[in-house]
Design an enzyme around this catalytic site. Structure first.
Site, PDB file in Angstrom:
ATOM      1  N   MET A  23       0.920  -1.122   0.192  1.00  0.00           N
ATOM      2  CA  MET A  23      -0.055   0.158  -0.154  1.00  0.00           C
ATOM      3  C   MET A  23       0.765   1.318   0.063  1.00  0.00           C
ATOM      4  O   MET A  23       2.076   1.193   0.401  1.00  0.00           O
ATOM      5  CB  MET A  23      -1.009   0.085   1.206  1.00  0.00           C
ATOM      6  CG  MET A  23      -2.092  -0.984   1.116  1.00  0.00           C
ATOM      7  SD  MET A  23      -3.373  -0.737   2.324  1.00  0.00           S
ATOM      8  CE  MET A  23      -4.093   0.575   2.186  1.00  0.00           C
ATOM      9  N   LYS A  27       0.574   2.560  -6.849  1.00  0.00           N
ATOM     10  CA  LYS A  27       0.295   1.244  -7.887  1.00  0.00           C
ATOM     11  C   LYS A  27      -0.869   1.960  -8.710  1.00  0.00           C
ATOM     12  O   LYS A  27      -0.952   1.669 -10.000  1.00  0.00           O
ATOM     13  CB  LYS A  27      -0.211  -0.025  -7.278  1.00  0.00           C
ATOM     14  CG  LYS A  27       0.822  -0.744  -6.410  1.00  0.00           C
ATOM     15  CD  LYS A  27       0.120  -2.020  -6.019  1.00  0.00           C
ATOM     16  CE  LYS A  27      -1.091  -1.874  -5.192  1.00  0.00           C
ATOM     17  NZ  LYS A  27      -0.571  -0.900  -3.698  1.00  0.00           N
ATOM     18  N   GLU A  29      -1.658   4.969  -8.932  1.00  0.00           N
ATOM     19  CA  GLU A  29      -1.282   6.249  -9.655  1.00  0.00           C
ATOM     20  C   GLU A  29      -0.657   5.783 -10.799  1.00  0.00           C
ATOM     21  O   GLU A  29      -0.576   6.611 -12.094  1.00  0.00           O
ATOM     22  CB  GLU A  29      -0.190   6.956  -8.838  1.00  0.00           C
ATOM     23  CG  GLU A  29      -0.484   8.412  -8.745  1.00  0.00           C
ATOM     24  CD  GLU A  29       0.676   9.230  -7.770  1.00  0.00           C
ATOM     25  OE1 GLU A  29       0.932   8.391  -6.909  1.00  0.00           O
ATOM     26  OE2 GLU A  29       1.314  10.028  -8.235  1.00  0.00           O
ATOM     27  N   SER A  63      -6.240   7.269  -6.604  1.00  0.00           N
ATOM     28  CA  SER A  63      -4.993   7.103  -5.960  1.00  0.00           C
ATOM     29  C   SER A  63      -5.118   7.878  -4.859  1.00  0.00           C
ATOM     30  O   SER A  63      -5.632   8.709  -4.393  1.00  0.00           O
ATOM     31  CB  SER A  63      -3.643   7.354  -6.835  1.00  0.00           C
ATOM     32  OG  SER A  63      -3.571   8.644  -6.858  1.00  0.00           O
ATOM     33  N   GLU A  94      -6.838  -2.677  -7.552  1.00  0.00           N
ATOM     34  CA  GLU A  94      -7.333  -3.621  -6.314  1.00  0.00           C
ATOM     35  C   GLU A  94      -7.456  -5.146  -6.765  1.00  0.00           C
ATOM     36  O   GLU A  94      -8.450  -5.790  -6.110  1.00  0.00           O
ATOM     37  CB  GLU A  94      -8.406  -3.060  -5.760  1.00  0.00           C
ATOM     38  CG  GLU A  94      -8.097  -1.532  -5.166  1.00  0.00           C
ATOM     39  CD  GLU A  94      -7.016  -1.334  -4.450  1.00  0.00           C
ATOM     40  OE1 GLU A  94      -6.404  -2.497  -3.604  1.00  0.00           O
ATOM     41  OE2 GLU A  94      -6.670  -0.301  -3.963  1.00  0.00           O
ATOM     42  N   GLN A  96      -6.176  -7.822  -6.075  1.00  0.00           N
ATOM     43  CA  GLN A  96      -6.132  -8.909  -5.065  1.00  0.00           C
ATOM     44  C   GLN A  96      -7.680  -9.168  -4.227  1.00  0.00           C
ATOM     45  O   GLN A  96      -7.640 -10.125  -3.552  1.00  0.00           O
ATOM     46  CB  GLN A  96      -5.234  -8.160  -3.863  1.00  0.00           C
ATOM     47  CG  GLN A  96      -5.765  -7.315  -2.838  1.00  0.00           C
ATOM     48  CD  GLN A  96      -5.661  -5.894  -3.445  1.00  0.00           C
ATOM     49  OE1 GLN A  96      -5.146  -5.788  -4.630  1.00  0.00           O
ATOM     50  NE2 GLN A  96      -6.156  -4.912  -2.707  1.00  0.00           N
ATOM     51  N   CYS A 150       9.530   3.291   3.812  1.00  0.00           N
ATOM     52  CA  CYS A 150       9.126   2.727   5.270  1.00  0.00           C
ATOM     53  C   CYS A 150       9.018   4.012   6.154  1.00  0.00           C
ATOM     54  O   CYS A 150       9.991   4.875   6.357  1.00  0.00           O
ATOM     55  CB  CYS A 150      10.396   1.992   5.627  1.00  0.00           C
ATOM     56  SG  CYS A 150      10.003   1.367   7.495  1.00  0.00           S
TER      57      CYS A 150
HETATM   58 ZN    ZN Z   1      11.890   0.438   8.067  1.00  0.00          ZN
END
Ligand code: ZN
Length: 193
Positions: A23, A27, A29, A63, A94, A96, A150
């Protein structure tokens, strides 16, 4: 960001492209960017998304950064066949959330000469492969794996961290429930009683 050079495009057939990642990796975009370019090239484009995903809009794919394109909401992946006779390019967001039949549908449409661009999560919140995306990756001609950042350490992130202790595989949400993490910082939230 694969843009296939025109001279390398397959001739006399369609093909399948998959855009995947965690997420917030952009993707949708990237899907929108490719579909917009097809529209600019005067190709007939149809866009689908599963009815489970009504986070931002019922009739558009949107997006996280607020790009959008009108889309058709479907609950059964077979419905793509109903609406895409005249389409040259088909976008599915989406993915999945669709059943594994999507693999057959994508193969069928690509064999009919259509360009299929599918976007979806490749791992669930625990880091396990999220069917049917692994199966789609196997049959795709072109694969793009996007990365987020991250939020803990700034590494490239490819995992989706769930911030609440719920063990259902599918809980639809955005930044309220999820954030992007790298392998080092990702963990599986413990279930409360
Ligand atoms: Zn990290």
């Amino acid at each position: 960001m694969t843009d296939i050079p025109p001279h390398q495009l397959p001739k006399d057939t369609g093909w399948v492209e998959v855009i995947t990642g965690c997420m917030f990796s952009g993707k949708t975009e990237e899907l929108i960017r490719r579909l917009r370019r097809a529209q600019i090239a005067k190709q007939k484009v149809k866009i689908f998304k599963p009815s489970i995903d009504a986070r931002y809009s019922q009739d558009s794919i949107v997006s996280h950064s607020d790009q959008s394109l009108p889309s058709i909401l479907i609950s059964d992946i077979n419905d793509v066949l109903k609406y895409s006779d005249d389409a040259q390019v088909i976008g599915i967001d989406e993915a999945q959330f669709f059943k594994e039949e999507i693999v057959h549908i994508c193969n069928l449409l690509a064999s009919k000469g259509k360009r299929i661009i599918v976007a979806g999560l490749d791992q669930d919140y625990t880091g396990k492969p999220f069917e049917p995306i692994p199966q789609l990756l196997a049959i795709a001609e072109y694969i793009t794996k996007q990365h987020a950042i991250c939020v803990v350490c700034g590494n490239p992130a490819d995992k989706t961290q769930r911030k609440i202790a719920e063990s259902d595989r599918v809980i639809v949400g955005a930044a309220d429930i999820y954030e992007a993490r790298c392998r080092k910082c990702h963990y599986i939230p413990e279930e409360s009683e």
